[in-house]
Design an enzyme around this catalytic site. Structure first.
Site, PDB file in Angstrom:
ATOM      1  CG  ASP A  33      -2.165   0.841   1.039  1.00 41.29           C
ATOM      2  OD1 ASP A  33      -3.274   0.270   1.056  1.00 41.29           O
ATOM      3  OD2 ASP A  33      -2.062   2.080   0.858  1.00 41.29           O
ATOM      4  CB  CYS A 121     -19.759   3.514  -8.559  1.00 43.08           C
ATOM      5  SG  CYS A 121     -20.022   4.126  -6.888  1.00 43.08           S
ATOM      6  CE1 TYR A 150     -13.892   3.997  -6.787  1.00 34.63           C
ATOM      7  CE2 TYR A 150     -16.288   3.770  -6.764  1.00 34.63           C
ATOM      8  CZ  TYR A 150     -15.034   3.338  -6.353  1.00 34.63           C
ATOM      9  OH  TYR A 150     -14.927   2.245  -5.515  1.00 34.63           O
ATOM     10  CE  LYS A 154     -13.201   0.564  -8.036  1.00 33.20           C
ATOM     11  NZ  LYS A 154     -12.009  -0.167  -7.569  1.00 33.20           N
ATOM     12  CD  GLU A 192     -15.127  11.496   6.359  1.00 29.84           C
ATOM     13  OE1 GLU A 192     -14.016  11.350   5.825  1.00 29.84           O
ATOM     14  OE2 GLU A 192     -15.530  12.582   6.798  1.00 29.84           O
ATOM     15  CE  LYS A 193     -17.773   4.246  -0.031  1.00 32.46           C
ATOM     16  NZ  LYS A 193     -17.928   3.013  -0.787  1.00 32.46           N
ATOM     17  NE  ARG A 284     -25.229   2.303  -6.650  1.00 35.25           N
ATOM     18  CZ  ARG A 284     -24.274   3.208  -6.923  1.00 35.25           C
ATOM     19  NH1 ARG A 284     -23.345   3.480  -6.040  1.00 35.25           N
ATOM     20  NH2 ARG A 284     -24.264   3.818  -8.089  1.00 35.25           N
TER      21      ARG A 284
HETATM   22  P1  NAD Z   1      -9.522   2.061   1.001  1.00 41.91           P
HETATM   23  O1  NAD Z   1      -9.371   3.431   0.427  1.00 41.91           O
HETATM   24  O2  NAD Z   1      -9.562   1.927   2.471  1.00 41.91           O
HETATM   25  O3  NAD Z   1      -8.420   1.094   0.410  1.00 41.91           O
HETATM   26  C1  NAD Z   1      -7.769   1.316  -0.817  1.00 41.91           C
HETATM   27  C2  NAD Z   1      -6.287   1.320  -0.532  1.00 41.91           C
HETATM   28  O4  NAD Z   1      -5.585   1.538  -1.759  1.00 41.91           O
HETATM   29  C3  NAD Z   1      -5.869   2.459   0.420  1.00 41.91           C
HETATM   30  O5  NAD Z   1      -5.242   1.958   1.571  1.00 41.91           O
HETATM   31  C4  NAD Z   1      -4.921   3.287  -0.417  1.00 41.91           C
HETATM   32  O6  NAD Z   1      -3.841   3.850   0.315  1.00 41.91           O
HETATM   33  C5  NAD Z   1      -4.437   2.266  -1.438  1.00 41.91           C
HETATM   34  N1  NAD Z   1      -3.868   2.960  -2.585  1.00 41.91           N
HETATM   35  C6  NAD Z   1      -4.388   4.002  -3.273  1.00 41.91           C
HETATM   36  N2  NAD Z   1      -3.534   4.421  -4.212  1.00 41.91           N
HETATM   37  C7  NAD Z   1      -2.435   3.620  -4.106  1.00 41.91           C
HETATM   38  C8  NAD Z   1      -1.201   3.576  -4.806  1.00 41.91           C
HETATM   39  N3  NAD Z   1      -0.931   4.424  -5.806  1.00 41.91           N
HETATM   40  N4  NAD Z   1      -0.288   2.641  -4.452  1.00 41.91           N
HETATM   41  C9  NAD Z   1      -0.550   1.768  -3.429  1.00 41.91           C
HETATM   42  N5  NAD Z   1      -1.712   1.775  -2.725  1.00 41.91           N
HETATM   43  C10 NAD Z   1      -2.640   2.700  -3.075  1.00 41.91           C
HETATM   44  O7  NAD Z   1     -10.850   1.475   0.336  1.00 41.91           O
HETATM   45  P2  NAD Z   1     -11.654   0.141   0.684  1.00 41.91           P
HETATM   46  O8  NAD Z   1     -12.972   0.572   1.185  1.00 41.91           O
HETATM   47  O9  NAD Z   1     -10.837  -0.793   1.476  1.00 41.91           O
HETATM   48  O10 NAD Z   1     -11.865  -0.420  -0.796  1.00 41.91           O
HETATM   49  C11 NAD Z   1     -11.067  -1.448  -1.360  1.00 41.91           C
HETATM   50  C12 NAD Z   1     -11.449  -1.630  -2.817  1.00 41.91           C
HETATM   51  O11 NAD Z   1     -12.838  -1.928  -2.927  1.00 41.91           O
HETATM   52  C13 NAD Z   1     -11.212  -0.392  -3.691  1.00 41.91           C
HETATM   53  O12 NAD Z   1     -10.763  -0.799  -4.956  1.00 41.91           O
HETATM   54  C14 NAD Z   1     -12.580   0.221  -3.804  1.00 41.91           C
HETATM   55  O13 NAD Z   1     -12.726   0.998  -4.983  1.00 41.91           O
HETATM   56  C15 NAD Z   1     -13.463  -1.013  -3.813  1.00 41.91           C
HETATM   57  N6  NAD Z   1     -14.817  -0.725  -3.334  1.00 41.91           N
HETATM   58  C16 NAD Z   1     -15.025  -0.423  -2.026  1.00 41.91           C
HETATM   59  C17 NAD Z   1     -16.317  -0.141  -1.594  1.00 41.91           C
HETATM   60  C18 NAD Z   1     -16.602   0.206  -0.165  1.00 41.91           C
HETATM   61  O14 NAD Z   1     -17.765   0.430   0.153  1.00 41.91           O
HETATM   62  N7  NAD Z   1     -15.649   0.250   0.734  1.00 41.91           N
HETATM   63  C19 NAD Z   1     -17.385  -0.165  -2.497  1.00 41.91           C
HETATM   64  C20 NAD Z   1     -17.126  -0.466  -3.826  1.00 41.91           C
HETATM   65  C21 NAD Z   1     -15.842  -0.775  -4.236  1.00 41.91           C
END
Ligand code: NAD
Length: 339
Positions: A33, A121, A150, A154, A192-193, A284
Site C-alpha cells: 500500500d 458505481c 469513479y 471501474k 469517509e463513507k 441503490r
Molecule cells: P480504502 O481506500 O480503504 O483502500 C484502498 C487502498 O488503496 C488504500 O489503503 C490506499 O492507500 C491504497 N492505494 C491508493 N492508491 C495507491 C497507490 N498508488 N499505491 C498503493 N496503494 C494505493 O478502500 P476500501 O474501502 O478498502 O476499498 C477497497 C477496494 O474496494 C477499492 O478498490 C474500492 O474501490 C473497492 N470498493 C469499495 C467499496 C466500499 O464500500 N468500501 C465499495 C465499492 C468498491
C-alpha cells in the site's frame, strides 16, 4: 506447503480485514500500500509501503509467485470525495495506472488466482432514480451510464481484466462491492463513507443538537458488513466463476433512517438537518440472485448489528484521537469486526 497471498491495498479498510482473514487461514501474506494501515497493526508477514502507480515497484512485488492475488488498491472515498467532481482526474488516472501496472506484471506469469474489486458505481444512473426500486442486477450495466468518473474507471478496468483473461489466460474474477462498512475504516478526513461519517457525526454531537445529512435523506442504499464482504470475496476467488458479480446486501434503508438508527444507539436526543450536499444516485440496492446461485452466499450480518459494532468502534476512535495516550488497545473495540 504454506499458501501465499498478495493483497494490493492492504493498508486500506477491506484490505486490512482481508489480510487478517488470510492469516487466520494460515497463509503467508504480502501486503502493499502507499501508506501503512491507519487504524490497526498490519498482520501481513511482509508489508511494502510503495506506490503501485510505479511500474518498477509493481514488477518487483510480482517477482515472486503467489497462490492468490487480491487487487483492492484504488484512489477512492465517500460521496464527499467521489461525487463533487473535484477529484475526478486523480481518481481515474491513479486507479487506472495501478490496474494497468498490475495487469502488465501478471501477463504471462503463473498467478493462479487474481481478484479485482469493482464497484456498484458501475451501474447506470437511469436504473437508480427511484429510491424504492433501484435495479442493480449484473446484466443491467449496459448501455453504460455510471453517475461518476469513479464508476467509469471501474467499468473500464473490469473490461480490461476480462480482456486479459481472454487474451493472456489470466485468471481474474471481478466483484462489484456495494457500500462496505465496519470497524477500522476511514471515519474522518474527507474520504469517509456514509456509515462511518454518520457514526462520527452522532458520536461528536451534543444532545439537543442536529446532525447534518446531505440531501433530503430519502435517498436509499444498502450496506454490507466487512466480514461478509471478505467471506464473499474469498469464496469468489476460489471458485470457477469469474463474475462480474455483486457482493452486497439487499437490506435497503434511507439515509435518514440510517441516521435515526445510529442516533438510537447513542441514546442522545438528536435531530436531523437535511442540507445540500453530494448524494450520488437516488437509490441503490444490491441484487444477490447471481451470487446466491453461483456461490451459495448471502450476508450473515443484519445492518443493525453491523452498525452497532461500527458505532462503538468510531466512538472509541474519537476518544483515542482526543486522548492518544489514555486508551488501552484492548478496550478500543478495534477487534469488534474480527470474530
Ligand atoms: P480504502 O481506500 O480503504 O483502500 C484502498 C487502498 O488503496 C488504500 O489503503 C490506499 O492507500 C491504497 N492505494 C491508493 N492508491 C495507491 C497507490 N498508488 N499505491 C498503493 N496503494 C494505493 O478502500 P476500501 O474501502 O478498502 O476499498 C477497497 C477496494 O474496494 C477499492 O478498490 C474500492 O474501490 C473497492 N470498493 C469499495 C467499496 C466500499 O464500500 N468500501 C465499495 C465499492 C468498491
Amino acid at each position: 506447503m504454506t499458501k501465499t497471498a498478495l493483497v494490493c491495498g492492504a493498508g486500506g479498510f477491506i484490505g486490512g480485514h482481508l489480510v487478517k482473514r488470510l492469516k487466520s487461514e494460515g497463509f503467508w501474506v504480502q501486503g502493499v500500500d502507499i501508506k501503512e494501515h491507519e487504524h490497526a497493526q498490519t498482520q501481513a508477514d511482509e508489508f511494502v509501503v510503495g506506490d503501485l502507480r510505479q511500474q518498477s515497484l509493481v514488477k518487483d512485488v510480482f517477482d515472486q509467485s503467489f497462490d492468490e492475488v487480491y487487487q483492492l488498491a484504488a484512489d477512492m472515498g465517500g460521496a464527499g470525495y467521489l461525487f463533487t467532481g473535484d477529484n475526478d482526474a486523480n481518481v481515474m488516472h491513479n486507479s487506472m495506472q495501478i490496474n494497468l501496472n498490475v495487469l502488465d506484471a501478471v501477463r504471462n506469469k503463473d498467478v493462479k488466482r487474481l481478484f479485482y474489486a469493482s464497484s456498484a458505481c458501475v451501474y447506470p444512473e437511469k436504473n437508480q432514480k427511484d429510491p424504492d426500486n433501484p435495479n442493480c442486477a449484473e446484466d443491467t450495466v449496459y448501455p453504460a451510464q455510471p453517475d461518476s468518473e469513479y464508476g467509469w474507471e471501474k467499468l473500464f478496468s473490469e473490461r480490461l481484466y476480462f480482456a486479459f483473461n481472454r487474451n493472456y489466460g489470466t485468471q481474474c474474477s471481478v466483484a462489484r462491492y456495494h457500500n462496505v462498512y465496519g470497524p477500522e475504516g476511514t471515519w474522518m478526513g474527507g474520504k469517509e463513507k456514509v456509515p462511518a461519517a454518520m457514526c462520527r457525526k452522532v458520536a461528536e454531537a451534543e444532545s439537543g443538537s442536529d446532525i447534518e445529512v446531505w440531501g433530503d435523506g430519502l435517498q436509499t442504499r444498502s450496506f454490507l458488513y466487512v466480514d461478509d464482504c471478505v467471506e464473499a470475496t474469498i469464496r469468489l476467488q476460489r471458485s470457477n466463476f469469474a463474475g462480474p458479480v455483486n457482493i452486497g446486501s439487499e437490506e435497503m434503508i434511507s439515509i435518514n433512517d440510517l441516521a435515526k438508527m445510529v442516533i438510537g444507539f447513542s441514546g442522545k436526543d438528536l435531530g436531523i438537518k437535511n442540507i445540500p450536499g453530494p448524494e450520488g444516485v437516488r437509490g441503490r440496492n444490491s441484487d444477490n440472485l447471481l451470487i446466491a446461485e453461483k456461490l451459495g452466499w448471502q450476508p450473515r450480518f443484519k445492518l443493525r448489528e453491523g452498525m452497532e459494532r461500527t458505532f462503538s468502534w468510531v466512538q472509541d476512535a474519537l476518544v483515542h484521537k482526543s486522548h492518544p495516550e489514555g486508551l488501552p488497545h484492548e478496550s478500543s473495540g478495534m477487534d469488534a469486526g474480527n470474530k
